[in-house]
Design a protein around this motif. Structure first.
Motif, PDB file in Angstrom:
ATOM      1  N   CYS A  30       9.670  -4.152  -0.043  1.00  0.00           N
ATOM      2  CA  CYS A  30      10.717  -4.930   0.631  1.00  0.00           C
ATOM      3  C   CYS A  30      12.026  -4.726  -0.124  1.00  0.00           C
ATOM      4  O   CYS A  30      12.069  -4.822  -1.351  1.00  0.00           O
ATOM      5  CB  CYS A  30      10.349  -6.411   0.674  1.00  0.00           C
ATOM      6  N   VAL A  31      13.076  -4.417   0.636  1.00  0.00           N
ATOM      7  CA  VAL A  31      14.416  -4.237   0.083  1.00  0.00           C
ATOM      8  C   VAL A  31      15.351  -5.206   0.794  1.00  0.00           C
ATOM      9  O   VAL A  31      15.567  -5.095   2.006  1.00  0.00           O
ATOM     10  CB  VAL A  31      14.921  -2.787   0.269  1.00  0.00           C
ATOM     11  N   ASN A  32      15.886  -6.149   0.053  1.00  0.00           N
ATOM     12  CA  ASN A  32      16.822  -7.113   0.624  1.00  0.00           C
ATOM     13  C   ASN A  32      18.258  -6.700   0.347  1.00  0.00           C
ATOM     14  O   ASN A  32      18.638  -6.493  -0.815  1.00  0.00           O
ATOM     15  CB  ASN A  32      16.590  -8.508   0.033  1.00  0.00           C
ATOM     16  N   GLU A  33      19.052  -6.585   1.403  1.00  0.00           N
ATOM     17  CA  GLU A  33      20.480  -6.308   1.270  1.00  0.00           C
ATOM     18  C   GLU A  33      21.173  -7.650   1.024  1.00  0.00           C
ATOM     19  O   GLU A  33      21.476  -8.385   1.958  1.00  0.00           O
ATOM     20  CB  GLU A  33      20.997  -5.623   2.540  1.00  0.00           C
ATOM     21  N   GLU A  34      21.391  -7.959  -0.239  1.00  0.00           N
ATOM     22  CA  GLU A  34      21.865  -9.289  -0.626  1.00  0.00           C
ATOM     23  C   GLU A  34      23.244  -9.613  -0.037  1.00  0.00           C
ATOM     24  O   GLU A  34      24.126  -8.757  -0.038  1.00  0.00           O
ATOM     25  CB  GLU A  34      21.918  -9.384  -2.153  1.00  0.00           C
ATOM     26  N   SER A  35      23.397 -10.852   0.402  1.00  0.00           N
ATOM     27  CA  SER A  35      24.664 -11.247   1.020  1.00  0.00           C
ATOM     28  C   SER A  35      25.655 -11.822   0.006  1.00  0.00           C
ATOM     29  O   SER A  35      26.856 -11.886   0.274  1.00  0.00           O
ATOM     30  CB  SER A  35      24.417 -12.270   2.130  1.00  0.00           C
ATOM     31  N   ILE A  36      25.197 -12.246  -1.185  1.00  0.00           N
ATOM     32  CA  ILE A  36      26.128 -12.789  -2.184  1.00  0.00           C
ATOM     33  C   ILE A  36      26.124 -11.945  -3.463  1.00  0.00           C
ATOM     34  O   ILE A  36      26.703 -12.343  -4.477  1.00  0.00           O
ATOM     35  CB  ILE A  36      25.819 -14.265  -2.528  1.00  0.00           C
ATOM     36  N   HIS A  37      25.462 -10.783  -3.435  1.00  0.00           N
ATOM     37  CA  HIS A  37      25.479  -9.837  -4.545  1.00  0.00           C
ATOM     38  C   HIS A  37      25.842  -8.458  -4.000  1.00  0.00           C
ATOM     39  O   HIS A  37      25.667  -8.180  -2.814  1.00  0.00           O
ATOM     40  CB  HIS A  37      24.102  -9.738  -5.226  1.00  0.00           C
ATOM     41  N   LEU A  38      26.308  -7.580  -4.877  1.00  0.00           N
ATOM     42  CA  LEU A  38      26.547  -6.198  -4.478  1.00  0.00           C
ATOM     43  C   LEU A  38      25.284  -5.358  -4.556  1.00  0.00           C
ATOM     44  O   LEU A  38      25.221  -4.269  -3.994  1.00  0.00           O
ATOM     45  CB  LEU A  38      27.639  -5.575  -5.370  1.00  0.00           C
ATOM     46  N   HIS A  39      24.275  -5.860  -5.255  1.00  0.00           N
ATOM     47  CA  HIS A  39      23.042  -5.087  -5.398  1.00  0.00           C
ATOM     48  C   HIS A  39      22.016  -5.483  -4.331  1.00  0.00           C
ATOM     49  O   HIS A  39      22.179  -6.472  -3.615  1.00  0.00           O
ATOM     50  CB  HIS A  39      22.447  -5.293  -6.801  1.00  0.00           C
ATOM     51  N   ASP A  40      20.954  -4.677  -4.232  1.00  0.00           N
ATOM     52  CA  ASP A  40      19.796  -4.989  -3.390  1.00  0.00           C
ATOM     53  C   ASP A  40      18.679  -5.523  -4.278  1.00  0.00           C
ATOM     54  O   ASP A  40      18.556  -5.143  -5.448  1.00  0.00           O
ATOM     55  CB  ASP A  40      19.278  -3.745  -2.659  1.00  0.00           C
ATOM     56  N   ALA A  41      17.843  -6.380  -3.714  1.00  0.00           N
ATOM     57  CA  ALA A  41      16.650  -6.855  -4.416  1.00  0.00           C
ATOM     58  C   ALA A  41      15.430  -6.113  -3.867  1.00  0.00           C
ATOM     59  O   ALA A  41      15.337  -5.892  -2.653  1.00  0.00           O
ATOM     60  CB  ALA A  41      16.479  -8.356  -4.219  1.00  0.00           C
ATOM     61  N   ILE A  42      14.498  -5.710  -4.742  1.00  0.00           N
ATOM     62  CA  ILE A  42      13.332  -4.938  -4.303  1.00  0.00           C
ATOM     63  C   ILE A  42      12.050  -5.487  -4.911  1.00  0.00           C
ATOM     64  O   ILE A  42      12.054  -6.111  -5.973  1.00  0.00           O
ATOM     65  CB  ILE A  42      13.451  -3.444  -4.678  1.00  0.00           C
ATOM     66  N   ALA A  43      10.952  -5.241  -4.210  1.00  0.00           N
ATOM     67  CA  ALA A  43       9.610  -5.518  -4.732  1.00  0.00           C
ATOM     68  C   ALA A  43       8.647  -4.617  -3.979  1.00  0.00           C
ATOM     69  O   ALA A  43       8.898  -4.256  -2.815  1.00  0.00           O
ATOM     70  CB  ALA A  43       9.233  -6.985  -4.549  1.00  0.00           C
ATOM     71  N   SER A  44       7.525  -4.255  -4.622  1.00  0.00           N
ATOM     72  CA  SER A  44       6.547  -3.393  -3.943  1.00  0.00           C
ATOM     73  C   SER A  44       5.139  -3.651  -4.464  1.00  0.00           C
ATOM     74  O   SER A  44       4.953  -4.153  -5.588  1.00  0.00           O
ATOM     75  CB  SER A  44       6.907  -1.912  -4.121  1.00  0.00           C
ATOM     76  N   ILE A  45       4.167  -3.300  -3.642  1.00  0.00           N
ATOM     77  CA  ILE A  45       2.748  -3.392  -3.977  1.00  0.00           C
ATOM     78  C   ILE A  45       2.054  -2.146  -3.454  1.00  0.00           C
ATOM     79  O   ILE A  45       2.312  -1.708  -2.322  1.00  0.00           O
ATOM     80  CB  ILE A  45       2.083  -4.632  -3.336  1.00  0.00           C
ATOM     81  N   THR A  46       1.159  -1.559  -4.269  1.00  0.00           N
ATOM     82  CA  THR A  46       0.260  -0.504  -3.819  1.00  0.00           C
ATOM     83  C   THR A  46      -1.168  -0.961  -4.120  1.00  0.00           C
ATOM     84  O   THR A  46      -1.459  -1.385  -5.239  1.00  0.00           O
ATOM     85  CB  THR A  46       0.545   0.821  -4.541  1.00  0.00           C
ATOM     86  N   TYR A  47      -2.028  -0.873  -3.115  1.00  0.00           N
ATOM     87  CA  TYR A  47      -3.413  -1.351  -3.301  1.00  0.00           C
ATOM     88  C   TYR A  47      -4.368  -0.437  -2.540  1.00  0.00           C
ATOM     89  O   TYR A  47      -4.124  -0.090  -1.378  1.00  0.00           O
ATOM     90  CB  TYR A  47      -3.563  -2.793  -2.800  1.00  0.00           C
ATOM     91  N   ASP A  48      -5.472  -0.071  -3.212  1.00  0.00           N
ATOM     92  CA  ASP A  48      -6.489   0.806  -2.619  1.00  0.00           C
ATOM     93  C   ASP A  48      -7.802   0.041  -2.505  1.00  0.00           C
ATOM     94  O   ASP A  48      -8.465  -0.205  -3.530  1.00  0.00           O
ATOM     95  CB  ASP A  48      -6.651   2.061  -3.467  1.00  0.00           C
ATOM     96  N   LYS A  49      -8.192  -0.321  -1.313  1.00  0.00           N
ATOM     97  CA  LYS A  49      -9.430  -1.084  -1.098  1.00  0.00           C
ATOM     98  C   LYS A  49     -10.660  -0.249  -1.402  1.00  0.00           C
ATOM     99  O   LYS A  49     -11.740  -0.791  -1.667  1.00  0.00           O
ATOM    100  CB  LYS A  49      -9.476  -1.585   0.346  1.00  0.00           C
ATOM    101  N   ARG A  50     -10.528   1.088  -1.381  1.00  0.00           N
ATOM    102  CA  ARG A  50     -11.662   1.967  -1.629  1.00  0.00           C
ATOM    103  C   ARG A  50     -12.129   1.915  -3.077  1.00  0.00           C
ATOM    104  O   ARG A  50     -13.249   2.341  -3.390  1.00  0.00           O
ATOM    105  CB  ARG A  50     -11.300   3.401  -1.242  1.00  0.00           C
ATOM    106  N   LYS A  51     -11.288   1.385  -3.972  1.00  0.00           N
ATOM    107  CA  LYS A  51     -11.647   1.303  -5.388  1.00  0.00           C
ATOM    108  C   LYS A  51     -12.328  -0.019  -5.748  1.00  0.00           C
ATOM    109  O   LYS A  51     -12.704  -0.220  -6.904  1.00  0.00           O
ATOM    110  CB  LYS A  51     -10.405   1.497  -6.247  1.00  0.00           C
ATOM    111  N   GLU A  52     -12.473  -0.879  -4.769  1.00  0.00           N
ATOM    112  CA  GLU A  52     -13.129  -2.160  -5.038  1.00  0.00           C
ATOM    113  C   GLU A  52     -14.630  -1.962  -5.232  1.00  0.00           C
ATOM    114  O   GLU A  52     -15.239  -1.121  -4.578  1.00  0.00           O
ATOM    115  CB  GLU A  52     -12.884  -3.134  -3.872  1.00  0.00           C
ATOM    116  N   LYS A  53     -15.227  -2.765  -6.081  1.00  0.00           N
ATOM    117  CA  LYS A  53     -16.681  -2.697  -6.280  1.00  0.00           C
ATOM    118  C   LYS A  53     -17.387  -3.603  -5.284  1.00  0.00           C
ATOM    119  O   LYS A  53     -16.894  -4.649  -4.921  1.00  0.00           O
ATOM    120  CB  LYS A  53     -17.030  -3.117  -7.715  1.00  0.00           C
TER     121      LYS A  53
END
Length: 307
Positions: free
Chosen positions: A284-307
């Motif tokens: 997710c990339v947020n184009e901030e309305s009160i900052h000049l920068h963007d805020a970001i976060a990410s997740i990668t998950y592989d269900k095939r590696k679950e036991k």
């Protein structure tokens, strides 16, 4: 008095071409028949290394995209990538085979869905005479969106893509993705302010690995990814909003504040619940309305590696 200009007397077109450097064709000594021409790309020797990928990209071509929501079928432009690995004893590939096969599919009505893309990849692997082949297509996907109160319809769109790789021993690797826009309202701003809260336009990027037996006739992956992004946002984006709609959307956003961290966790939870999704990446990339920068976060998950 106005000066009268005499009409130019131009040389002939042939003479003009000669003036700017064109010359007569030289002698033709090499064969013109394909079966008599040398084929450098099919030369077999030890060429030192196997190549990860050889092919073509940025190939724009008209396509038809099916959808489970309006419009049920749409014609748009796809941006294609085609490639295969090349063995150490092969000099190269025949580039024309990629576009030749693309045109064959187009003449038969190229409907871009998982079934067709799998068929294309397998057929391409056979034509190239290599152990694998892959292709991807990116395209704008349009969908109808009704205003939440008045029901006024309009067209929204998201960027979508399909990537399919076929290996003659390992089978298919299928990835699909979508980038859609949402509204998020800042929880921190809501918490500390006497009234109001700032919001921003968010961009949710999702790519998932599908089960190789995924059946698109029962599930439209585009709507699944779109719903995962939009249903977890502070509010959805709408092309048409009358005043009652705007009031509803604004209040909904205020009632559902979201950080980028919240967004990727909530979207990931929805994706995790689908058995046909084996691995996912959410950003997710947020184009901030009160900052000049963007805020970001990410997740990668592989269900095939679950036991």
């Amino acid at each position: 008095m106005n000066e009268i200009k005499t009409k130019k007397q131009l040389p002939t077109k042939v003479e003009r071409h000669k003036l700017f450097g064109s010359v007569e064709p030289g002698p033709r000594t090499k064969p013109e028949e394909k079966n008599k021409m040398p084929d450098l790309q099919n030369t077999k020797k030890d060429f030192l290394f196997e190549l990860d990928a050889v092919g073509i990209q940025n190939v724009k071509h008209p396509i038809t995209v099916p959808s489970s929501i309006k419009p049920k079928e749409q014609t748009t432009i796809g941006n294609f990538y085609f490639a295969s690995t090349i063995s150490q004893d092969s000099k190269g590939t025949n580039m024309s085979r990629f576009t030749e096969q693309l045109n064959n599919y187009y003449e038969n009505g190229f409907k871009v869905d998982i079934h067709t893309m799998k068929q294309f990849a397998k057929e391409l692997q056979g034509r190239l005479k290599q152990k694998d082949a892959e292709l991807s297509v990116e395209f704008p996907w349009f969908f109808e969106r009704e205003a939440p109160y008045t029901g006024k319809p309009g067209m929204n769109h998201a960027d979508a893509w399909i990537r399919v790789k076929y290996h003659r021993e390992n089978g298919y690797d299928i990835k699909v993705g979508l980038k859609g826009k949402i509204t998020t309202l800042c929880p921190c701003s809501k918490e500390i302010s006497e009234y109001s809260a700032h919001n921003q336009r968010g961009n949710v990027i999702i790519e998932v690995t599908l089960d190789s037996e995924f059946d698109e006739q029962h599930v439209d992956w585009k709507t699944v990814l779109l719903e995962a992004a939009e249903s977890n946002a502070s509010a959805r984006i709408h092309p048409v909003l009358k005043r009652p709609d705007e009031k509803m959307v604004t209040e909904q956003a205020y009632e559902n504040p979201r950080f980028v961290e919240d967004m990727v966790r909530l979207v990931s939870s929805d994706l995790y619940e689908h058995d046909f999704i084996k691995q996912f990446h959410v950003k997710c990339v947020n184009e901030e309305s009160i900052h000049l920068h963007d805020a970001i976060a990410s997740i990668t998950y592989d269900k095939r590696k679950e036991k």
